[in-house]
Design an enzyme around this catalytic site. Structure first.
Site, mmCIF file in Angstrom:
data_model
loop_
_atom_site.group_PDB
_atom_site.id
_atom_site.type_symbol
_atom_site.label_atom_id
_atom_site.label_comp_id
_atom_site.label_asym_id
_atom_site.label_seq_id
_atom_site.Cartn_x
_atom_site.Cartn_y
_atom_site.Cartn_z
ATOM 1 N N GLU A 112 -1.280 -10.835 3.169
ATOM 2 C CA GLU A 112 -1.001 -9.972 4.321
ATOM 3 C C GLU A 112 -1.391 -10.670 5.623
ATOM 4 O O GLU A 112 -0.674 -10.623 6.619
ATOM 5 C CB GLU A 112 -1.776 -8.658 4.197
ATOM 6 C CG GLU A 112 -1.259 -7.742 3.094
ATOM 7 C CD GLU A 112 -2.113 -6.500 2.919
ATOM 8 O OE1 GLU A 112 -3.334 -6.560 3.179
ATOM 9 O OE2 GLU A 112 -1.546 -5.468 2.521
ATOM 10 N N LYS A 138 -8.604 -4.426 6.482
ATOM 11 C CA LYS A 138 -7.557 -4.364 5.463
ATOM 12 C C LYS A 138 -8.086 -4.947 4.151
ATOM 13 O O LYS A 138 -9.144 -5.564 4.125
ATOM 14 C CB LYS A 138 -6.316 -5.141 5.916
ATOM 15 C CG LYS A 138 -5.498 -4.397 6.971
ATOM 16 C CD LYS A 138 -4.301 -5.191 7.484
ATOM 17 C CE LYS A 138 -3.357 -5.547 6.367
ATOM 18 N NZ LYS A 138 -2.929 -4.408 5.524
ATOM 19 N N GLY A 139 -7.346 -4.734 3.068
ATOM 20 C CA GLY A 139 -7.750 -5.305 1.790
ATOM 21 C C GLY A 139 -8.040 -4.285 0.721
ATOM 22 O O GLY A 139 -8.343 -4.626 -0.410
ATOM 23 N N ASP A 159 2.669 -3.400 8.118
ATOM 24 C CA ASP A 159 1.672 -3.254 7.067
ATOM 25 C C ASP A 159 0.752 -2.079 7.351
ATOM 26 O O ASP A 159 0.670 -1.590 8.483
ATOM 27 C CB ASP A 159 0.839 -4.552 6.946
ATOM 28 C CG ASP A 159 0.302 -4.752 5.542
ATOM 29 O OD1 ASP A 159 -0.093 -5.892 5.216
ATOM 30 O OD2 ASP A 159 0.267 -3.766 4.767
ATOM 31 N N GLY A 160 0.083 -1.650 6.316
ATOM 32 C CA GLY A 160 -0.887 -0.567 6.458
ATOM 33 C C GLY A 160 -2.253 -1.107 6.834
ATOM 34 O O GLY A 160 -2.421 -2.296 7.080
ATOM 35 N N ALA A 161 -3.227 -0.214 6.848
ATOM 36 C CA ALA A 161 -4.610 -0.630 7.141
ATOM 37 C C ALA A 161 -5.561 0.399 6.534
ATOM 38 O O ALA A 161 -5.195 1.547 6.290
ATOM 39 C CB ALA A 161 -4.841 -0.730 8.647
ATOM 40 N N LYS A 169 -7.321 7.012 9.219
ATOM 41 C CA LYS A 169 -7.786 5.613 9.279
ATOM 42 C C LYS A 169 -8.421 5.274 10.630
ATOM 43 O O LYS A 169 -8.990 4.201 10.787
ATOM 44 C CB LYS A 169 -6.599 4.666 9.040
ATOM 45 C CG LYS A 169 -5.782 4.950 7.798
ATOM 46 C CD LYS A 169 -6.607 4.778 6.542
ATOM 47 C CE LYS A 169 -5.788 4.964 5.275
ATOM 48 N NZ LYS A 169 -4.831 3.884 5.024
ATOM 49 N N GLY A 214 0.816 -1.217 0.000
ATOM 50 C CA GLY A 214 0.000 0.000 0.000
ATOM 51 C C GLY A 214 0.846 1.261 0.000
ATOM 52 O O GLY A 214 2.080 1.226 0.011
ATOM 53 N N SER A 215 0.141 2.399 0.024
ATOM 54 C CA SER A 215 0.815 3.686 -0.147
ATOM 55 C C SER A 215 1.551 4.155 1.106
ATOM 56 O O SER A 215 2.474 4.961 1.013
ATOM 57 C CB SER A 215 -0.214 4.741 -0.568
ATOM 58 O OG SER A 215 -1.255 4.821 0.387
HETATM 59 O O1 DER Z 1 -4.763 -3.734 1.291
HETATM 60 C C1 DER Z 1 -4.326 -3.334 2.388
HETATM 61 O O2 DER Z 1 -4.767 -3.746 3.496
HETATM 62 C C2 DER Z 1 -3.245 -2.283 2.390
HETATM 63 O O3 DER Z 1 -2.452 -2.419 3.516
HETATM 64 C C3 DER Z 1 -3.806 -0.862 2.211
HETATM 65 O O4 DER Z 1 -5.184 -0.863 2.066
HETATM 66 C C4 DER Z 1 -3.355 0.157 3.237
HETATM 67 O O5 DER Z 1 -3.807 1.430 2.865
HETATM 68 P P1 DER Z 1 -2.809 2.626 2.409
HETATM 69 O O6 DER Z 1 -2.503 2.425 0.952
HETATM 70 O O7 DER Z 1 -3.601 3.864 2.701
HETATM 71 O O8 DER Z 1 -1.551 2.537 3.258
#
Ligand code: DER
Length: 221
Positions: free
Chosen positions: A102, A93-94, A80-82, A120, A26-27
């Site tokens: 993940e 997530k997703g 990881d992101g969320a 978030k 993710g970003s």
């Molecule tokens: O798919 C996910 O869960 C990714 O981690 C993503 O959705 C996280 O979001 P971001 O691009 O705003 O970091």
């Protein structure tokens, strides 16, 4: 102020020499990976386990060494992101379509660190449609079962075609009227034949890195 960059880079302070690190997607993770690439260039020795083809490709560009599951004994740390984080560090997530890999890596890791900008943070999960990964076979029936659970599923598409995950599955983005009991829903969802995995990460995150009202990184455990 680039909030994603601030939280993404902060997570690299947990990464120590010799670690096996789950690399999220993710970003926000983009900035974590950039920083890790710089640290590797300065001598940090790690092995990365990517959660997506997209992350693997970026890690290779940054010369972050990658390993497969057969080459490692354990995963020390997953970052990881969320898409959403509630007050109990439960996650949706997703959004990036990588939830299956993940979740496998986050579950396997000794420590799971989430990097998420303040946008978030929610009181209760569910404003973000819940991604549910399904096999294409019988997708119409799986959709029907999700509706019976109270969801309103929508097949994720890209340029009009069904989105395919790295494992060739479809994703249904499901709006649920209430996600007050996410742990129960997570179990119910995975009982549906055809559902591979869902984007509820309940009780999995060990640390959340976000920003406080002064835009300074803050950790919640
Ligand atoms: O798919 C996910 O869960 C990714 O981690 C993503 O959705 C996280 O979001 P971001 O691009 O705003 O970091």
């Amino acid at each position: 102020m680039n909030e994603k960059k601030a939280v993404g880079e902060k997570a690299t302070e947990f990464v120590k020499d010799g670690m096996v690190v789950g690399l999220g997607t993710g970003s926000t993770m983009f900035y974590t990976l950039l920083k890790l690439g710089q640290l590797v260039k300065e001598g940090l020795s790690i092995q990365g386990i990517p959660t997506s083809i997209q992350t693997a490709e970026l890690a290779k560009e940054l010369n972050i060494p990658l390993a497969g599951f057969k080459e490692i004994e354990k995963i020390d740390l997953a970052i990881d992101g969320a898409d959403e984080v509630d007050e109990n560090l439960n996650l949706i997530k997703g959004g990036g379509g990588a939830l299956l890999r993940e979740k496998i890596i986050a579950k396997a890791a000794n420590q799971f660190i989430v990097v998420a900008d303040p946008s978030k943070m929610v009181k209760t999960l569910g404003s973000f449609p819940l991604p549910v990964e399904i096999v294409p076979f019988g997708a119409e029936m799986t959709e029907k079962h999700l509706r019976e659970l109270g969801g309103s599923p929508a097949l994720r598409r890209v340029n009009g075609e069904p989105f395919r995950t790295d494992n060739g599955h479809f994703i249904l983005d499901c709006i649920f009227p209430s996600l007050a009991q996410p742990q129960e829903l997570e179990v119910s969802l995975n009982k549906i034949p055809g559902v591979v995995e869902n984007g509820l990460f309940i009780g999995m995150a060990d640390v959340l890195i976000t920003l406080n009202s002064d835009h300074q990184p803050i950790l919640y455990r």
